[in-house]
Motif scaffolding. Sequence first.
Motif, PDB file in Angstrom:
ATOM      1  N   CYS A 227       0.844  -1.218   0.000  1.00  0.00           N
ATOM      2  CA  CYS A 227       0.000   0.000   0.000  1.00  0.00           C
ATOM      3  C   CYS A 227       0.865   1.248   0.000  1.00  0.00           C
ATOM      4  N   ALA A 228       1.852   1.278   0.909  1.00  0.00           N
ATOM      5  CA  ALA A 228       2.675   2.477   1.121  1.00  0.00           C
ATOM      6  C   ALA A 228       3.561   2.777  -0.082  1.00  0.00           C
ATOM      7  N   LEU A 229       4.124   1.743  -0.700  1.00  0.00           N
ATOM      8  CA  LEU A 229       5.110   1.979  -1.762  1.00  0.00           C
ATOM      9  C   LEU A 229       4.504   1.977  -3.161  1.00  0.00           C
ATOM     10  N   TYR A 350      -1.480  -8.680  -3.087  1.00  0.00           N
ATOM     11  CA  TYR A 350      -2.308  -8.183  -4.199  1.00  0.00           C
ATOM     12  C   TYR A 350      -3.330  -7.161  -3.720  1.00  0.00           C
ATOM     13  N   LEU A 351      -3.870  -7.380  -2.510  1.00  0.00           N
ATOM     14  CA  LEU A 351      -4.845  -6.433  -1.951  1.00  0.00           C
ATOM     15  C   LEU A 351      -4.181  -5.068  -1.742  1.00  0.00           C
ATOM     16  N   GLY A 352      -2.950  -5.080  -1.227  1.00  0.00           N
ATOM     17  CA  GLY A 352      -2.201  -3.835  -1.047  1.00  0.00           C
ATOM     18  C   GLY A 352      -1.879  -3.157  -2.359  1.00  0.00           C
ATOM     19  N   THR A 353      -1.527  -3.981  -3.374  1.00  0.00           N
ATOM     20  CA  THR A 353      -1.195  -3.454  -4.704  1.00  0.00           C
ATOM     21  C   THR A 353      -2.423  -2.832  -5.362  1.00  0.00           C
ATOM     22  N   MET A 354      -3.605  -3.371  -5.033  1.00  0.00           N
ATOM     23  CA  MET A 354      -4.860  -2.876  -5.620  1.00  0.00           C
ATOM     24  C   MET A 354      -5.349  -1.620  -4.897  1.00  0.00           C
ATOM     25  N   PRO A 357      -2.801   2.275  -4.960  1.00  0.00           N
ATOM     26  CA  PRO A 357      -2.999   3.323  -5.963  1.00  0.00           C
ATOM     27  C   PRO A 357      -4.370   3.997  -5.869  1.00  0.00           C
ATOM     28  N   THR A 358      -5.423   3.220  -5.471  1.00  0.00           N
ATOM     29  CA  THR A 358      -6.784   3.779  -5.368  1.00  0.00           C
ATOM     30  C   THR A 358      -6.839   4.832  -4.265  1.00  0.00           C
ATOM     31  N   VAL A 359      -6.367   4.445  -3.063  1.00  0.00           N
ATOM     32  CA  VAL A 359      -6.377   5.372  -1.920  1.00  0.00           C
ATOM     33  C   VAL A 359      -5.387   6.515  -2.171  1.00  0.00           C
ATOM     34  N   GLY A 360      -4.240   6.174  -2.796  1.00  0.00           N
ATOM     35  CA  GLY A 360      -3.229   7.193  -3.123  1.00  0.00           C
ATOM     36  C   GLY A 360      -3.786   8.260  -4.058  1.00  0.00           C
ATOM     37  N   GLY A 361      -4.535   7.826  -5.066  1.00  0.00           N
ATOM     38  CA  GLY A 361      -5.157   8.761  -6.021  1.00  0.00           C
ATOM     39  C   GLY A 361      -6.135   9.696  -5.325  1.00  0.00           C
ATOM     40  N   TRP A 362      -6.944   9.116  -4.404  1.00  0.00           N
ATOM     41  CA  TRP A 362      -7.916   9.933  -3.664  1.00  0.00           C
ATOM     42  C   TRP A 362      -7.190  10.939  -2.760  1.00  0.00           C
TER      43      TRP A 362
END
Length: 429
Positions: A227-229, A350-354, A357-362
């Motif tokens: 998630c972080a990276l 995979y959950l973190g990879t998905m 970017p979604t939360v990062g974009g928001w």
Amino acid sequence: MHDKNWKRNLYILMVCQFFVMAAMTMIIPFLPLYLQDLGVTDPQAVSRWSGIIFGVNFLSAFLFSPLWGKLADRHGRKLMLLRSGFGMAIVITLTGFATGPWSLFFLRFLNGMISGFIPAAIALMSMSTPKKQVGYSLGMLQAGAVAGGICGPLFGGIMADFMGFRMIFYVTGGTILIAAFGVLFFVKENFQKKEEKVKTNTLQDFKKVVSTSPILSLFVVFFVVQCALIGINPLLSLFVQELTPSQNIAFYAGLAMSVMGFANMSASPFLGKLSDKKGHHFVLLLALLFAAIVTLPQAFVASYWQLIAFRFLLGLCLGGLLPSINSLIRHLAPVGMESRTFGFSNSFMYLGTMLGPTVGGWLASVAGIRSLFIASSILLFLNVLIVKYRVVPVMVQRKRDEKREDLQKEKKQDNRQNNAKEKHHLGQA
């Protein structure tokens, strides 16, 4: 049970991982452009479809990863490598024949569903390598995959200019096919099939796996790291655009990602060896702490080259993160459930990879791109606390218990030898 072929398997799988990762990353940068080729012209629609099509690949991989792990425990890890290799070769080649966004969506979902070449290679190597060299082995595998991830977008960019987008999918499919044949003919697995007395479902398997402490904590650490990276990556080019007035934004954005990859590739084998000597939990804790420290200043850089320096330092940390997590999971996995444990671990990845970017974009849309680095650093510091208080104490205690068991075995062996000598002397007398 380790395999005498482990070194040969390692070098072959390193090359195969390079090809698979290069092939997979050839496609990613061009999905939005390929959508335009397929007739999606509205810029908002292109952005929307790009996000959905990028994410659906990881959604299906997240859902199916535990199933492939279960099948690997029953039928062998090599079979899962072949399933994934030949399956992806077919699906990615078919992606070159997509007729619109929906067919592309379906093919990307299918690709995620049958993917898992790299996790299967990690499971195979971690099971066939002697326990004392697992860190080195997984570090080398990581180096092969990262090298492919660096070269893929470069090759893809060159080919897109010369051949067009559809041709990239055919070349990618062909490349993965070569890797699958490499596994078929050259990788040896010493797998002994065991019949399960009790049939279990996925939920029961998960409960059994996480009942071994600190496996669940490691799954959470894996999820947070991704998630972080990964959350920053899709927006890095926009940040580069903010920092440099140059026209070659794509080149500079690519360089910012590649420099991290080069550092990761260089550090992985060294940190893998270090983790075998000092302990995987020790390297994981230090790598996370260093990653959290070098991520924070990226929010305050004033020039592009400052960003590059910090991305390089972050890449060095990454070389110790994923191999250490995978090595610890291998050491802690319940006997006979090793691939299932990796399957659940990959689902968290995979959950973190998905979600990243979604939360990062928001977050970037609400608080600006620089806020991503602060959020990423906070997440990594939380991970440091999880590892320090949930993982390290358990691993230190396990090492003490293992030493005590070894000493007891040595004492028993010495006693046996002494008894045998006494009997021999009595017999002679």
